[in-house]
Motif scaffolding. Structure first.
Motif, PDB file in Angstrom:
ATOM      1  N   VAL A 118     -23.329  11.418 -33.599  1.00  0.00           N
ATOM      2  CA  VAL A 118     -22.154  10.860 -32.939  1.00  0.00           C
ATOM      3  C   VAL A 118     -20.909  11.080 -33.800  1.00  0.00           C
ATOM      4  O   VAL A 118     -19.824  11.326 -33.289  1.00  0.00           O
ATOM      5  N   LEU A 119     -21.103  11.047 -35.112  1.00  0.00           N
ATOM      6  CA  LEU A 119     -19.996  11.237 -36.037  1.00  0.00           C
ATOM      7  C   LEU A 119     -19.285  12.573 -35.794  1.00  0.00           C
ATOM      8  O   LEU A 119     -18.055  12.664 -35.877  1.00  0.00           O
ATOM      9  N   THR A 120     -20.055  13.594 -35.494  1.00  0.00           N
ATOM     10  CA  THR A 120     -19.444  14.893 -35.215  1.00  0.00           C
ATOM     11  C   THR A 120     -18.535  14.804 -34.001  1.00  0.00           C
ATOM     12  O   THR A 120     -17.432  15.362 -33.986  1.00  0.00           O
ATOM     13  N   GLU A 121     -19.004  14.078 -32.984  1.00  0.00           N
ATOM     14  CA  GLU A 121     -18.176  13.895 -31.800  1.00  0.00           C
ATOM     15  C   GLU A 121     -16.922  13.102 -32.155  1.00  0.00           C
ATOM     16  O   GLU A 121     -15.831  13.404 -31.677  1.00  0.00           O
ATOM     17  N   VAL A 122     -17.090  12.073 -32.998  1.00  0.00           N
ATOM     18  CA  VAL A 122     -15.939  11.260 -33.399  1.00  0.00           C
ATOM     19  C   VAL A 122     -14.898  12.143 -34.074  1.00  0.00           C
ATOM     20  O   VAL A 122     -13.702  12.064 -33.769  1.00  0.00           O
ATOM     21  N   ALA A 123     -15.365  13.022 -34.975  1.00  0.00           N
ATOM     22  CA  ALA A 123     -14.432  13.893 -35.687  1.00  0.00           C
ATOM     23  C   ALA A 123     -13.677  14.773 -34.697  1.00  0.00           C
ATOM     24  O   ALA A 123     -12.455  14.927 -34.780  1.00  0.00           O
ATOM     25  N   ARG A 124     -14.408  15.316 -33.737  1.00  0.00           N
ATOM     26  CA  ARG A 124     -13.762  16.207 -32.764  1.00  0.00           C
ATOM     27  C   ARG A 124     -12.718  15.441 -31.951  1.00  0.00           C
ATOM     28  O   ARG A 124     -11.587  15.899 -31.772  1.00  0.00           O
ATOM     29  N   LEU A 125     -13.109  14.259 -31.471  1.00  0.00           N
ATOM     30  CA  LEU A 125     -12.198  13.483 -30.629  1.00  0.00           C
ATOM     31  C   LEU A 125     -10.993  12.990 -31.428  1.00  0.00           C
ATOM     32  O   LEU A 125      -9.876  12.928 -30.912  1.00  0.00           O
ATOM     33  N   THR A 126     -11.234  12.645 -32.716  1.00  0.00           N
ATOM     34  CA  THR A 126     -10.113  12.225 -33.549  1.00  0.00           C
ATOM     35  C   THR A 126      -9.135  13.370 -33.723  1.00  0.00           C
ATOM     36  O   THR A 126      -7.919  13.189 -33.612  1.00  0.00           O
ATOM     37  N   ALA A 127      -9.670  14.559 -33.969  1.00  0.00           N
ATOM     38  CA  ALA A 127      -8.815  15.721 -34.137  1.00  0.00           C
ATOM     39  C   ALA A 127      -7.999  15.962 -32.867  1.00  0.00           C
ATOM     40  O   ALA A 127      -6.851  16.400 -32.925  1.00  0.00           O
ATOM     41  N   LEU A 128      -8.601  15.671 -31.710  1.00  0.00           N
ATOM     42  CA  LEU A 128      -7.883  15.853 -30.454  1.00  0.00           C
ATOM     43  C   LEU A 128      -6.788  14.814 -30.295  1.00  0.00           C
ATOM     44  O   LEU A 128      -5.737  15.089 -29.732  1.00  0.00           O
ATOM     45  N   ALA A 129      -7.036  13.595 -30.792  1.00  0.00           N
ATOM     46  CA  ALA A 129      -6.125  12.489 -30.502  1.00  0.00           C
ATOM     47  C   ALA A 129      -4.992  12.359 -31.510  1.00  0.00           C
ATOM     48  O   ALA A 129      -3.909  11.913 -31.164  1.00  0.00           O
TER      49      ALA A 129
END
Lengths: 338, 289
Positions: free
Chosen positions: A135-146
């Motif tokens: 899930v952390l990988t997804e968090v990193a991706r979404l954070t980078a998007l936001a």
């Protein structure tokens, strides 16, 4: 565990260590001399990019392997590679910091972040830890998007090539932009980093820290009961692991000269884990071999076109059936395991 | 408000069904099935083939999905997971196998069904409209009702049938179950088949509404992992709770956070991390995970 052969060089006598020195020498010769020569002869310049990727991915995989070594399944290395990449990219494009300085900074930043994240989540075990890191990988991706600083989905592009590194006017590394062949330079840099990483990893495993890590892998409660500071050890290993991830990510950014939130996704995190498994979890050089085989194999299979994935995954499954403990487990059959 | 709750329940019913299959496989065999999302996609494509290409009724497609996936699950367990579990030194080796199977299914789906988005025509037409406060197409209501029926059926099966009892015993303690005369190999296979079948059924249900495409497998797996983390891995009630909670969070989050851009999932993930830091085993999981 299975590393008796690695941990007792003194006992086995000088023949063993002689063999090891020869092996390491041959490996270094192969990486730094033979590969460039062969590529020069065959003219397959595209292999430089592939091999550079292999070297960098194996650096990140080395980190994953270290978390395996304390008995945690880490499927979150993509998050740190992405973070490292963004740290390097933002520092270079917005603050004009030299690439060579951003490289350690990216690693240290990732290590600090991983301490913060690791403190709570390293209490989890088994599949729970695995799923959280995924899930952390997804968090990193979404954070980078936001986040505004990462420029959202557009990413950061046209990042300059690594500049000159000099001490007291003496040029140590020339400016990559002036080089005739930056591909070769990147390859040598990545290969050097890979060698250093595995040297560090090997040293860690064969030190007091490594022994303590093995005790964590086998039984955490037991080692805590005899006075091992398990919480500190877990966080430390995880921080080292993330440091490697950040380094690899930063160099990737320098090579592709761009970074997007989708540069490292869940798939990459899963791949890092697969590299470790395939090479063998009990062997320091397992992740390197695993990366080489899987990444290079995937590249070579591109001739199969639409059957590429089918053959690749079929081979993966078959390998798993034949050698469930990784490719390097072939070695311990010879040595008489257990 | 009513609309948000209804959407949440509708999503939750599907999610819970996906999570049930994953948690069943996990509790029986300690295998984290990375290929669960791909199995779901495969089920969707089977229904699509039967309904849209062969022109058979929807229910036939659904049954076909269930049968195909159950057989696939049984074969995967018997010929892949069982030998690897027996031979490997660490439990985690099955993860590589599961990831390999996920790739393999992706490749098979690509070759058999192509990469296009596929859907089947609506099963029932019309829209339920309650005074403009709650608007829901009838087919969504039907799918949600079917999903709930399947969940109830699954619980009853696990609770009262002989097979269900055996599988629960196996989940509690593998060795003890074996000593009590439970055929461990056989029930592992049935359990895996059942888990895969559930994934296929959800795929078949959802192909009527959202359609299906190749890229949906991975994200679905991640969502399913989220659900069983919320509820606690390997616990049936936890999977259902996790599914409904995630569905509700998604529905509420999409409404509340729409103004801030696409951050719903970021918020869900961060909440989950904090939640897990406080309660590592999830809502109903066993503390030793």
């Amino acid at each position: 565990m299975t590393d008796q052969t690695q941990t007792t060089p003194i006992v086995k006598g000088s023949a063993m260590s002689m063999n090891r020195v020869l092996g390491v020498g041959a490996f270094l010769l192969g990486v730094f001399v033979l590969v460039p020569v062969i590529i020069n002869l065959t003219g397959r310049w595209d292999f430089y990019y592939t091999l550079t990727s292999v070297a960098l991915l194996s650096v990140a995989a080395a980190g994953v392997w270290l978390t395996f070594y304390i008995g945690r399944i880490n499927i979150g290395q993509g998050a740190y590679a992405l973070t490292g990449g963004y740290v390097s990219a933002v520092l270079m494009t917005q603050y004009g910091v030299s690439f060579w300085l951003t490289l350690p900074l990216a690693g240290i930043f990732c290590a600090l972040v991983s301490v913060l994240i690791g403190l709570p989540i390293l209490r989890l075990r088994g599949v729970y830890f695995a799923m959280v890191t995924l899930v952390l990988t997804e968090v990193a991706r979404l954070t980078a998007l936001a986040l505004p600083i990462t420029n959202g989905a557009k990413g950061i592009t046209s990042i300059p090539l690594p500049g000159e590194l000099s001490i007291l006017g003496l040029t140590i590394i020339p400016d990559f932009a002036t080089l005739e062949n930056p591909k070769l330079a990147f390859y040598l840099m990545a290969a050097l980093l890979m060698v250093l990483t595995y040297l560090v990893l090997w040293r860690i495993v064969n030190s007091r820290l490594g022994h303590l890590c093995r005790s964590l892998q086998q039984n955490e409660e037991l080692s805590a009961s005899i006075g091992v500071n398990t919480a500190m050890l877990r966080v430390l290993s995880y921080a080292i692991s993330s440091f490697f991830g950040g380094l690899a990510g930063a160099i990737f950014v320098a090579i592709s000269q761009s970074i997007y939130p989708s540069s490292f996704v869940v798939q990459d995190s899963v791949n890092f884990m697969l590299y470790c498994f395939l090479g063998g979890l009990g062997y320091v050089f397992g992740p390197m071999l695993g990366t080489l085989l899987l990444y290079f194999g995937w590249d070579l299979l591109s001739v199969a076109k639409e059957y590429q994935l089918l053959i690749y995954s079929g081979a993966l499954i078959a390998l798993m059936l034949v050698l469930p403990n990784g490719i390097l487990s072939l070695l311990d059959k010879k040595g008489g395991n257990k | 408000m009513e609309q948000i709750l209804a959407n949440g329940l509708y999503l939750g019913a599907q999610y819970a069904l996906i999570a049930l299959g994953l948690t069943l496989i996990f509790s029986l065999m300690n295998v984290l099935n990375f290929a669960h999302g791909q199995m779901y996609v495969f089920g969707g494509f089977v229904t699509y083939t039967v309904v849209a290409q062969l022109g058979l009724p929807f229910i036939v497609g659904l049954i076909a999905s269930a049968v195909v996936l159950a057989v696939m699950g049984a074969l995967i367990e018997k010929f892949l997971f069982r030998p690897v579990i027996r031979k490997s030194k660490r439990d985690e080796s099955t993860m590589l196998l599961a990831a390999g199977i996920a790739f393999f299914l992706d490749a098979v789906i690509l070759l058999l069904f192509g990469e296009k988005q596929r859907g089947v025509p609506k099963v029932v037409n019309g829209v339920f409209n309650w005074d403009m406060r709650l608007i829901m197409p009838y087919d969504r209501i039907l799918i949600a009702a079917l999903a709930v029926a399947l969940i109830v059926g699954f619980i009853l099966f696990m609770q009262y049938s002989r097979t269900g009892r055996a599988m629960r015993a196996l989940a509690q303690d593998r060795v003890a179950a074996q000593l009590m005369g439970v055929d461990v190999d056989r029930y592992s296979m049935i359990g895996f088949a059942l888990g895969a079948m559930l994934a296929g059924l959800v795929g078949g249900l959802l192909v009527t509404i959202t359609g299906i495409n190749l890229g949906m497998g991975g994200p679905t797996s991640v969502k399913a992992f989220l659900m069983i983390m919320i509820g606690g891995a390997g616990v049936i009630s936890g999977a259902i709770a996790g599914g409904f909670i995630l569905g509700m969070m998604e529905s509420v989050g999409l409404t509340l956070l729409a103004a801030y851009g696409d951050v719903t999932y970021l918020v869900i993930f961060v909440t989950l991390m904090i939640f897990l830091a406080i309660r590592p085993q999830g809502l109903m999981g066993k503390p030793w995970g």
